[in-house]
Enzyme design. Structure first.
Site, PDB file in Angstrom:
ATOM      1  N   HIS A 223       1.017  -1.383  -0.074  1.00 63.00           N
ATOM      2  CA  HIS A 223      -0.224   0.148  -0.046  1.00 63.00           C
ATOM      3  C   HIS A 223       0.940   1.294  -0.086  1.00 63.00           C
ATOM      4  O   HIS A 223       1.887   1.190  -0.914  1.00 63.00           O
ATOM      5  CB  HIS A 223      -0.928  -0.033   1.004  1.00 63.00           C
ATOM      6  CG  HIS A 223      -1.882   0.700   1.201  1.00 63.00           C
ATOM      7  ND1 HIS A 223      -2.543   1.681   0.157  1.00 63.00           N
ATOM      8  CD2 HIS A 223      -3.006   1.281   2.320  1.00 63.00           C
ATOM      9  CE1 HIS A 223      -3.451   2.380   0.507  1.00 63.00           C
ATOM     10  NE2 HIS A 223      -3.907   2.166   1.662  1.00 63.00           N
ATOM     11  N   HIS A 262      -1.944  -2.187 -10.084  1.00 60.08           N
ATOM     12  CA  HIS A 262      -2.792  -1.688  -9.281  1.00 60.08           C
ATOM     13  C   HIS A 262      -4.146  -2.728  -8.797  1.00 60.08           C
ATOM     14  O   HIS A 262      -4.397  -3.454  -9.943  1.00 60.08           O
ATOM     15  CB  HIS A 262      -3.499  -0.189  -9.688  1.00 60.08           C
ATOM     16  CG  HIS A 262      -4.190   0.266  -8.691  1.00 60.08           C
ATOM     17  ND1 HIS A 262      -5.483   0.348  -8.389  1.00 60.08           N
ATOM     18  CD2 HIS A 262      -3.535   1.459  -7.566  1.00 60.08           C
ATOM     19  CE1 HIS A 262      -5.898   1.094  -7.472  1.00 60.08           C
ATOM     20  NE2 HIS A 262      -4.732   1.823  -6.964  1.00 60.08           N
ATOM     21  N   ASP A 313       2.872   5.698  -6.611  1.00 66.93           N
ATOM     22  CA  ASP A 313       3.914   5.809  -5.867  1.00 66.93           C
ATOM     23  C   ASP A 313       5.327   5.760  -6.619  1.00 66.93           C
ATOM     24  O   ASP A 313       6.397   6.336  -6.264  1.00 66.93           O
ATOM     25  CB  ASP A 313       4.134   4.619  -4.989  1.00 66.93           C
ATOM     26  CG  ASP A 313       2.997   4.563  -4.142  1.00 66.93           C
ATOM     27  OD1 ASP A 313       2.791   5.627  -3.379  1.00 66.93           O
ATOM     28  OD2 ASP A 313       2.235   3.793  -3.742  1.00 66.93           O
TER      29      ASP A 313
HETATM   30  N1  COA Z   1       5.459  -6.425 -10.040  1.00 62.54           N
HETATM   31  C1  COA Z   1       5.516  -7.546 -10.649  1.00 62.54           C
HETATM   32  N2  COA Z   1       4.488  -8.412 -10.551  1.00 62.54           N
HETATM   33  C2  COA Z   1       3.256  -7.891 -10.176  1.00 62.54           C
HETATM   34  C3  COA Z   1       3.346  -6.563  -9.961  1.00 62.54           C
HETATM   35  C4  COA Z   1       4.335  -5.935  -9.722  1.00 62.54           C
HETATM   36  N3  COA Z   1       4.533  -4.809  -9.038  1.00 62.54           N
HETATM   37  N4  COA Z   1       1.777  -6.417  -9.637  1.00 62.54           N
HETATM   38  C5  COA Z   1       1.260  -7.415  -9.936  1.00 62.54           C
HETATM   39  N5  COA Z   1       2.114  -8.247 -10.432  1.00 62.54           N
HETATM   40  C6  COA Z   1       1.792  -9.635 -10.854  1.00 62.54           C
HETATM   41  C7  COA Z   1       1.087 -10.478  -9.915  1.00 62.54           C
HETATM   42  O1  COA Z   1       2.181 -11.216  -9.123  1.00 62.54           O
HETATM   43  C8  COA Z   1       0.136 -11.506 -10.532  1.00 62.54           C
HETATM   44  O2  COA Z   1       0.905 -12.520 -11.107  1.00 62.54           O
HETATM   45  P1  COA Z   1       0.391 -13.978 -11.088  1.00 62.54           P
HETATM   46  O3  COA Z   1      -0.642 -13.775 -11.844  1.00 62.54           O
HETATM   47  O4  COA Z   1       1.703 -14.591 -11.818  1.00 62.54           O
HETATM   48  O5  COA Z   1       0.375 -14.124  -9.667  1.00 62.54           O
HETATM   49  C9  COA Z   1      -0.432 -10.664 -11.647  1.00 62.54           C
HETATM   50  O6  COA Z   1       0.618  -9.614 -11.870  1.00 62.54           O
HETATM   51  C10 COA Z   1      -1.809  -9.972 -11.521  1.00 62.54           C
HETATM   52  O7  COA Z   1      -1.553  -9.252 -10.171  1.00 62.54           O
HETATM   53  P2  COA Z   1      -2.765  -8.345  -9.636  1.00 62.54           P
HETATM   54  O8  COA Z   1      -4.113  -9.384  -9.444  1.00 62.54           O
HETATM   55  O9  COA Z   1      -3.004  -7.531 -10.788  1.00 62.54           O
HETATM   56  O10 COA Z   1      -2.484  -7.733  -8.343  1.00 62.54           O
HETATM   57  P3  COA Z   1      -3.285  -7.467  -7.240  1.00 62.54           P
HETATM   58  O11 COA Z   1      -4.842  -6.792  -7.413  1.00 62.54           O
HETATM   59  O12 COA Z   1      -3.725  -8.673  -6.281  1.00 62.54           O
HETATM   60  O13 COA Z   1      -2.244  -6.407  -6.402  1.00 62.54           O
HETATM   61  C11 COA Z   1      -1.149  -4.739  -5.930  1.00 62.54           C
HETATM   62  C12 COA Z   1      -2.443  -4.902  -7.002  1.00 62.54           C
HETATM   63  C13 COA Z   1      -0.997  -2.866  -6.062  1.00 62.54           C
HETATM   64  C14 COA Z   1      -1.052  -5.078  -4.582  1.00 62.54           C
HETATM   65  C15 COA Z   1       0.214  -5.174  -6.768  1.00 62.54           C
HETATM   66  O14 COA Z   1      -0.013  -4.725  -8.126  1.00 62.54           O
HETATM   67  C16 COA Z   1       1.421  -4.785  -6.256  1.00 62.54           C
HETATM   68  O15 COA Z   1       1.785  -5.593  -5.386  1.00 62.54           O
HETATM   69  N6  COA Z   1       2.186  -3.807  -6.615  1.00 62.54           N
HETATM   70  C17 COA Z   1       3.551  -3.444  -5.918  1.00 62.54           C
HETATM   71  C18 COA Z   1       2.927  -2.613  -4.632  1.00 62.54           C
HETATM   72  C19 COA Z   1       2.659  -1.339  -4.968  1.00 62.54           C
HETATM   73  O16 COA Z   1       3.084  -0.496  -5.769  1.00 62.54           O
HETATM   74  N7  COA Z   1       1.609  -0.861  -4.173  1.00 62.54           N
HETATM   75  C20 COA Z   1       1.058   0.520  -4.328  1.00 62.54           C
HETATM   76  C21 COA Z   1      -0.434   0.339  -4.853  1.00 62.54           C
HETATM   77  S1  COA Z   1      -0.947   2.059  -5.042  1.00 62.54           S
END
Ligand code: COA
Length: 377
Positions: A223, A262, A313
């Site tokens: 987050h 996201h 971010d």
């Molecule tokens: N880096 C690498 N891979 C990523 C990723 C990232 N930042 N964000 C998503 N993915 C991958 C996931 O691991 C997933 O892979 P899989 O299907 O092989 O397991 C795929 O993309 C789909 O993920 P998704 O369902 O879109 O993510 P989510 O909705 O569960 O989570 C976040 C959303 C924001 C928590 C996630 O994108 C993340 O952890 N981002 C990094 C942290 C971040 O920047 N947070 C701030 C948010 S404003």
């Protein structure tokens, strides 16, 4: 316009968990709006204090209301002595989000919300005093000085933060970037920390408990903590070429790249273009291209390889760095902004409350037989 993911499964994705008049996130034809206003237009034209007023009071202030609001906020920047003592006792190597959490909680002990009729006063106090809390602790534990948090005469909350941190008035550009940044971070519907605040509010708890709980949720790297993690990543890179190789290796290892992706948006985060523009402007002002070009390369590789886009971010990391803000203070700035959205949600929850208490799908054993302690394996 940013598109919204088709959502299902864990993490309550795609399920409505209540109603709000505060914000839309990625809604078709609307995008990110705060009480109906386009966030991008607010970031371009408004002061953060106007946006906080809008969120909490439901309408944009007129000129007289804004003047009075800013003047009230300025008069509330002082820290109680007991809170200063607490802050001075938090170690230098504590996580600044723990400082914010403790600072907010201590404030709630000293200025307890007795009933909901005074909620607006408590909200204004938190908006005014949070930059003082984090900067007082930081300057005491890192520079060995006890700052006077009333000393800065800068009107804006962002400018006040920079003045306390650097002991000098910020440039007009830096104050402008902080203003836009605080507006970008102010509100985002039922994100994890806001939902935490609303769950707490739904028990009819006090406002400091709601905000303290929300700070705990925001702290995590999935987050709010992502901006710090993104900074650590880009700072570990030497140039754009090496950045590309490093990202390719990280993706091959299935590492998470912080500042990307996201939970709701599927193709872009509308906040990214705005902070990216400011980051570029700051890098040009500094004559320092390295961090910006590394960031741009990481952005293009992530899109090319994974169709993953920068969230709010990622470019905040370089932008804050260019303004001389220590990495560990990035997420506390998010708190100084999001407290406006959190508390507006608390008010909304209180105005039409039913305790938030969902059910769970049970996955444990159907029935278990009691075994006395002597007979257990
Ligand atoms: N880096 C690498 N891979 C990523 C990723 C990232 N930042 N964000 C998503 N993915 C991958 C996931 O691991 C997933 O892979 P899989 O299907 O092989 O397991 C795929 O993309 C789909 O993920 P998704 O369902 O879109 O993510 P989510 O909705 O569960 O989570 C976040 C959303 C924001 C928590 C996630 O994108 C993340 O952890 N981002 C990094 C942290 C971040 O920047 N947070 C701030 C948010 S404003």
């Amino acid at each position: 316009m940013a598109e919204v993911k088709k959502l299902s499964g864990a993490g309550l994705r795609g399920q409505s968990a209540g109603e709000t008049a505060l914000c839309t996130v990625g809604k078709t034809g609307a995008g990110l709006t705060y009480r109906g206003y386009d966030m991008a237009e607010l970031a371009d034209k408004a002061q953060f204090e106007e946006v906080a007023y809008l969120l909490v009071n439901g309408k944009l202030p007129n000129a007289a209301e804004l003047k009075a609001y800013i003047s009230r906020l300025k008069s509330m920047r002082e820290l109680p002595e007991a809170l200063k003592t607490v802050l001075e006792n938090i170690p230098q190597d504590a996580h600044p989000m723990d400082v914010m959490r403790t600072g907010c909680s201590m404030l709630g002990n000293l200025e307890t919300e007795q009933d909901f009729s005074q909620q607006s006063d408590h909200i204004e106090r938190m908006l005014a005093v949070f930059p003082s809390i984090i900067c007082y602790w930081y300057r005491f534990t890192h520079d060995g000085v006890r700052i006077d948090t009333r000393a800065s005469d800068v009107d804006s909350i962002g400018g006040h933060f920079l003045t306390l941190l650097h002991d000098r008035k910020p440039s007009a550009l830096h104050e402008q970037v902080m203003n836009a940044s605080l507006i970008l971070y102010a509100e985002h519907e039922f994100n994890a920390s806001t939902f935490t605040a609303r769950v707490c509010a739904s028990t009819l708890s006090d406002i400091h408990s709601c905000v303290t709980a929300a700070i705990g949720s925001l702290r995590g790297p999935l987050h709010g903590g992502a901006n710090e993690a993104a900074m650590e990543l880009i700072q570990s890179m030497t140039d754009a070429e090496q950045a590309e190789q490093q990202i390719m290796q990280m993706l091959a290892r299935k590492d998470k790249i912080m500042g990307f992706g996201h939970a709701v948006y599927s193709t872009s985060d509308p906040r990214n273009a705005i902070i990216k523009k400011w980051s570029k402007r700051l890098s040009e002002e500094l004559g320092e291209d390295k961090l910006y070009s590394i960031s741009e390369r990481v952005e293009s590789v992530m899109w090319r390889e994974k169709k993953l886009f920068c969230n709010a971010d990622f470019f905040h990391a370089s932008a804050y760095n260019f303004m001389g803000i220590p990495t560990k203070l990035f997420t506390p700035i998010f708190v100084c902004s999001r407290v406006s959205g959190w508390t507006a949600h608390v008010m909304e929850q209180r105005a039409n409350n039913r305790i938030i208490r969902p059910s769970a799908d049970y996955t444990g054993p159907e029935s278990a037989q009691w075994v006395s302690i002597e007979d257990r394996k």
